[in-house]
Design an enzyme around this catalytic site. Sequence first.
Site, PDB file in Angstrom:
ATOM      1  N   HIS A 188       0.825  -1.207   0.000  1.00  0.00           N
ATOM      2  CA  HIS A 188       0.000   0.000   0.000  1.00  0.00           C
ATOM      3  C   HIS A 188       0.858   1.256   0.000  1.00  0.00           C
ATOM      4  O   HIS A 188       0.470   2.289  -0.538  1.00  0.00           O
ATOM      5  CB  HIS A 188      -0.960  -0.009   1.192  1.00  0.00           C
ATOM      6  CG  HIS A 188      -2.216  -0.752   0.891  1.00  0.00           C
ATOM      7  ND1 HIS A 188      -2.851  -1.570   1.782  1.00  0.00           N
ATOM      8  CD2 HIS A 188      -2.940  -0.794  -0.241  1.00  0.00           C
ATOM      9  CE1 HIS A 188      -3.922  -2.081   1.212  1.00  0.00           C
ATOM     10  NE2 HIS A 188      -4.002  -1.625  -0.012  1.00  0.00           N
ATOM     11  N   ARG A 295      -9.805  -5.923 -12.969  1.00  0.00           N
ATOM     12  CA  ARG A 295      -9.403  -7.281 -12.581  1.00  0.00           C
ATOM     13  C   ARG A 295     -10.178  -7.665 -11.322  1.00  0.00           C
ATOM     14  O   ARG A 295      -9.730  -7.421 -10.198  1.00  0.00           O
ATOM     15  CB  ARG A 295      -7.897  -7.336 -12.296  1.00  0.00           C
ATOM     16  CG  ARG A 295      -7.015  -7.208 -13.533  1.00  0.00           C
ATOM     17  CD  ARG A 295      -5.550  -7.301 -13.148  1.00  0.00           C
ATOM     18  NE  ARG A 295      -4.687  -7.585 -14.271  1.00  0.00           N
ATOM     19  CZ  ARG A 295      -4.001  -6.667 -14.965  1.00  0.00           C
ATOM     20  NH1 ARG A 295      -4.091  -5.394 -14.641  1.00  0.00           N
ATOM     21  NH2 ARG A 295      -3.221  -7.020 -15.961  1.00  0.00           N
ATOM     22  N   ARG A 331     -13.734  -7.933 -15.842  1.00  0.00           N
ATOM     23  CA  ARG A 331     -13.335  -9.292 -16.161  1.00  0.00           C
ATOM     24  C   ARG A 331     -13.752 -10.212 -15.021  1.00  0.00           C
ATOM     25  O   ARG A 331     -13.530  -9.889 -13.845  1.00  0.00           O
ATOM     26  CB  ARG A 331     -11.826  -9.356 -16.346  1.00  0.00           C
ATOM     27  CG  ARG A 331     -11.339 -10.772 -16.549  1.00  0.00           C
ATOM     28  CD  ARG A 331      -9.894 -10.819 -16.856  1.00  0.00           C
ATOM     29  NE  ARG A 331      -9.068 -10.623 -15.673  1.00  0.00           N
ATOM     30  CZ  ARG A 331      -7.744 -10.536 -15.701  1.00  0.00           C
ATOM     31  NH1 ARG A 331      -7.119 -10.600 -16.860  1.00  0.00           N
ATOM     32  NH2 ARG A 331      -7.049 -10.378 -14.602  1.00  0.00           N
ATOM     33  N   GLU A 429      -5.982 -14.486 -24.895  1.00  0.00           N
ATOM     34  CA  GLU A 429      -4.694 -14.515 -24.192  1.00  0.00           C
ATOM     35  C   GLU A 429      -4.077 -15.906 -24.225  1.00  0.00           C
ATOM     36  O   GLU A 429      -3.097 -16.158 -23.542  1.00  0.00           O
ATOM     37  CB  GLU A 429      -4.844 -13.990 -22.758  1.00  0.00           C
ATOM     38  CG  GLU A 429      -5.899 -14.680 -21.931  1.00  0.00           C
ATOM     39  CD  GLU A 429      -6.040 -14.077 -20.541  1.00  0.00           C
ATOM     40  OE1 GLU A 429      -5.142 -13.357 -20.084  1.00  0.00           O
ATOM     41  OE2 GLU A 429      -7.072 -14.353 -19.893  1.00  0.00           O
ATOM     42  N   ASN A 452      -0.052 -10.140 -21.862  1.00  0.00           N
ATOM     43  CA  ASN A 452       0.855 -10.711 -20.851  1.00  0.00           C
ATOM     44  C   ASN A 452       0.835 -12.235 -20.937  1.00  0.00           C
ATOM     45  O   ASN A 452       1.863 -12.893 -21.038  1.00  0.00           O
ATOM     46  CB  ASN A 452       0.445 -10.287 -19.439  1.00  0.00           C
ATOM     47  CG  ASN A 452       0.264  -8.793 -19.318  1.00  0.00           C
ATOM     48  OD1 ASN A 452       0.866  -8.051 -20.073  1.00  0.00           O
ATOM     49  ND2 ASN A 452      -0.556  -8.350 -18.383  1.00  0.00           N
ATOM     50  N   ASP A 453      -0.383 -12.779 -20.909  1.00  0.00           N
ATOM     51  CA  ASP A 453      -0.483 -14.237 -20.989  1.00  0.00           C
ATOM     52  C   ASP A 453      -0.241 -14.729 -22.408  1.00  0.00           C
ATOM     53  O   ASP A 453       0.374 -15.774 -22.612  1.00  0.00           O
ATOM     54  CB  ASP A 453      -1.847 -14.710 -20.471  1.00  0.00           C
ATOM     55  CG  ASP A 453      -1.848 -14.784 -18.952  1.00  0.00           C
ATOM     56  OD1 ASP A 453      -0.828 -15.237 -18.393  1.00  0.00           O
ATOM     57  OD2 ASP A 453      -2.836 -14.375 -18.322  1.00  0.00           O
ATOM     58  N   ARG A 463       5.919 -15.911 -17.301  1.00  0.00           N
ATOM     59  CA  ARG A 463       6.021 -14.445 -17.178  1.00  0.00           C
ATOM     60  C   ARG A 463       6.543 -14.010 -15.815  1.00  0.00           C
ATOM     61  O   ARG A 463       6.919 -12.869 -15.615  1.00  0.00           O
ATOM     62  CB  ARG A 463       4.663 -13.788 -17.472  1.00  0.00           C
ATOM     63  CG  ARG A 463       3.587 -14.112 -16.487  1.00  0.00           C
ATOM     64  CD  ARG A 463       2.201 -13.701 -16.995  1.00  0.00           C
ATOM     65  NE  ARG A 463       1.699 -12.498 -16.365  1.00  0.00           N
ATOM     66  CZ  ARG A 463       0.442 -12.095 -16.429  1.00  0.00           C
ATOM     67  NH1 ARG A 463      -0.455 -12.781 -17.120  1.00  0.00           N
ATOM     68  NH2 ARG A 463       0.046 -11.004 -15.832  1.00  0.00           N
ATOM     69  N   CYS A 500      -5.415  -5.110 -23.617  1.00  0.00           N
ATOM     70  CA  CYS A 500      -5.390  -4.686 -22.211  1.00  0.00           C
ATOM     71  C   CYS A 500      -4.153  -5.203 -21.473  1.00  0.00           C
ATOM     72  O   CYS A 500      -4.006  -4.974 -20.285  1.00  0.00           O
ATOM     73  CB  CYS A 500      -6.658  -5.105 -21.486  1.00  0.00           C
ATOM     74  SG  CYS A 500      -6.844  -6.879 -21.350  1.00  0.00           S
TER      75      CYS A 500
HETATM   76  C1  PEP Z   1      -2.989 -10.382 -19.729  1.00  0.00           C
HETATM   77  O1  PEP Z   1      -2.773 -11.585 -19.564  1.00  0.00           O
HETATM   78  O2  PEP Z   1      -2.434  -9.696 -20.609  1.00  0.00           O
HETATM   79  C2  PEP Z   1      -3.936  -9.663 -18.859  1.00  0.00           C
HETATM   80  C3  PEP Z   1      -4.309  -8.429 -19.122  1.00  0.00           C
HETATM   81  O3  PEP Z   1      -4.387 -10.297 -17.750  1.00  0.00           O
HETATM   82  P1  PEP Z   1      -3.494 -10.527 -16.416  1.00  0.00           P
HETATM   83  O4  PEP Z   1      -2.251  -9.700 -16.553  1.00  0.00           O
HETATM   84  O5  PEP Z   1      -4.350 -10.127 -15.288  1.00  0.00           O
HETATM   85  O6  PEP Z   1      -3.231 -12.004 -16.498  1.00  0.00           O
HETATM   86 MG    MG Z   2      -4.090 -12.772 -18.311  1.00  0.00          MG
END
Ligand code: PEP
Ligand code: MG
Length: 542
Positions: A188, A295, A331, A429, A452-453, A463, A500
Amino acid sequence: MMQFTGKSVYKGIASGPIAVLRNQDGQIKQRVIKDAEAEIERVKAAGIQAGEQLRKLYDKALEEAGECAAAVFEAHQMLLEDEGYLESIYDTIRTKRVNAACAVQATGDGFAEKFDAMDDDYMRARAADVRDISNRLAGILEGHGEKEPVVAEPSIIVADDLSPGETMQIGREKILGFVTVHGSENSHTAILARTMGIPALVGVPLDLEELHTGMSAVVDGLEGKVSFEPDEELRARTEERMEEEREGRRLLEAMKGRESVTKDGRRVCLYANIGSADDVAYALENDAEGIGLFRSEFLYLGRDSFPTEEEQFRAYRQAAQEMAGKKVIIRTLDIGADKRADYFGLEKEENPALGYRAVRICLKQPDIFKTQLRALLRAAVFGNVSVMYPMITSVEEVRQIFGIVKEAQAELEDRGVQYRLPEQGIMIETPAAAMISDELAELVDFFSIGTNDLTQYTLAMDRQNGKLDDFYNPHHKAVLKMIRMAVDSAHGHGKRVGICGELGADPELTETFIRMGVDEISVAPPMVLRLRKAVRELDGVR
Ligand code: PEP
Ligand code: MG
């Protein structure tokens, strides 16, 4: 000159004198008590006093740093009222016959240790909150009053660790930056630093004994470095960079209220990613045009039971109402892999990122899913809400999801509760989803590409694993091909497509994404105006 490296939580530069805050713990003496119930009453009275202190800190934070920063103290108040925490203190007093302050300290340490041992960064960061609130309570019980860190002039605060309470007590005007030995990027205190725009580094391997208040330092949040007693050359370079930064910020401010449109008239929606309804204020401060990724799993973390339909409904409704008609893409639960909560009872897995996670849990445990869906459908009445499903790999999964959504609708109808079926989209993803995006696009209202995924699964690289940094290439042609495929599939069926994942904020790819035809990009709130500037500088992309 001494130089150290740490994890940067806010990428700014600060220069000035340091103030070293040393730990004042370890002054609580253990005493044997006779009347346990009287000691418990003292804890309750101290709790009321701590609550008042936190309310004052909340007001101060609200005034000086906005709602996101103030929310930290709201979280502390909730912890102060947490039954599990209080019962554990009372139990320690009754069974061990120790004084209240000692029981508070022991309980705080026990809870903090449990948080510290968790795999999840977010949960580990909660350890600092428990310690903070326990120190506050124990301090009141021992008659120490409120521990006010003394900082005489605007300084770079250097400490072992810094709690959100201490940060607010020092006051924004006295903090040029901060550097801590411990702490995580998700704590925080780190959130406060980002919200208040304070250059800050955590996890810096310092020996506080070698430093003293009044020494000078430069914190470079861009490079993750702190230099004590900087030489003339570094001082001069820092001054220049700070001036450039100030100029950069003025330019960004000028982006507020402007349209996100290229020189040749291509419009893109620039949205923000958030983790809680309270972050909406932060998104609005940065002039986000909508929320591209809420999220929701963060609602499930940091607690020991499932959030109820009512709790979730309130959070989603808050986000929808505060965004006042702007799009809010929520989501559904993406728990599992690195985001874990004990009460789900998830088994330890060999390959959690490839395991029982996200929509897979929702399809196998539809009751959990339906509770969330009912909350979302009810909140959709209050604003421009869309729902998005994570980790999709097949058409069958989408069909099954729609079946469960129908059941949730029927349940709300039986109860006679007001609801609205919002737009429903999926995340692209997984490579599987990208490869069959043409079929998926027929079924859903929109796509949002989770880079990201998508990167980790396309490259087969975890990752989370820092050792792979040299190999991990999110600009890999394979990833970009998958993204293009998803964009073309969506457009082929007249559907919208956004990005995203973190790649959305990568300035090297802004032009590529816009040329591909991406309709919306959703990034961390402080990146929104930077991205708008980059978009407005593009030409010839129609
Ligand atoms: C992603 O996977 O790009 C994503 C936006 O979801 P998270 O980072 O929460 O897995
Ligand atoms: Mg993801």
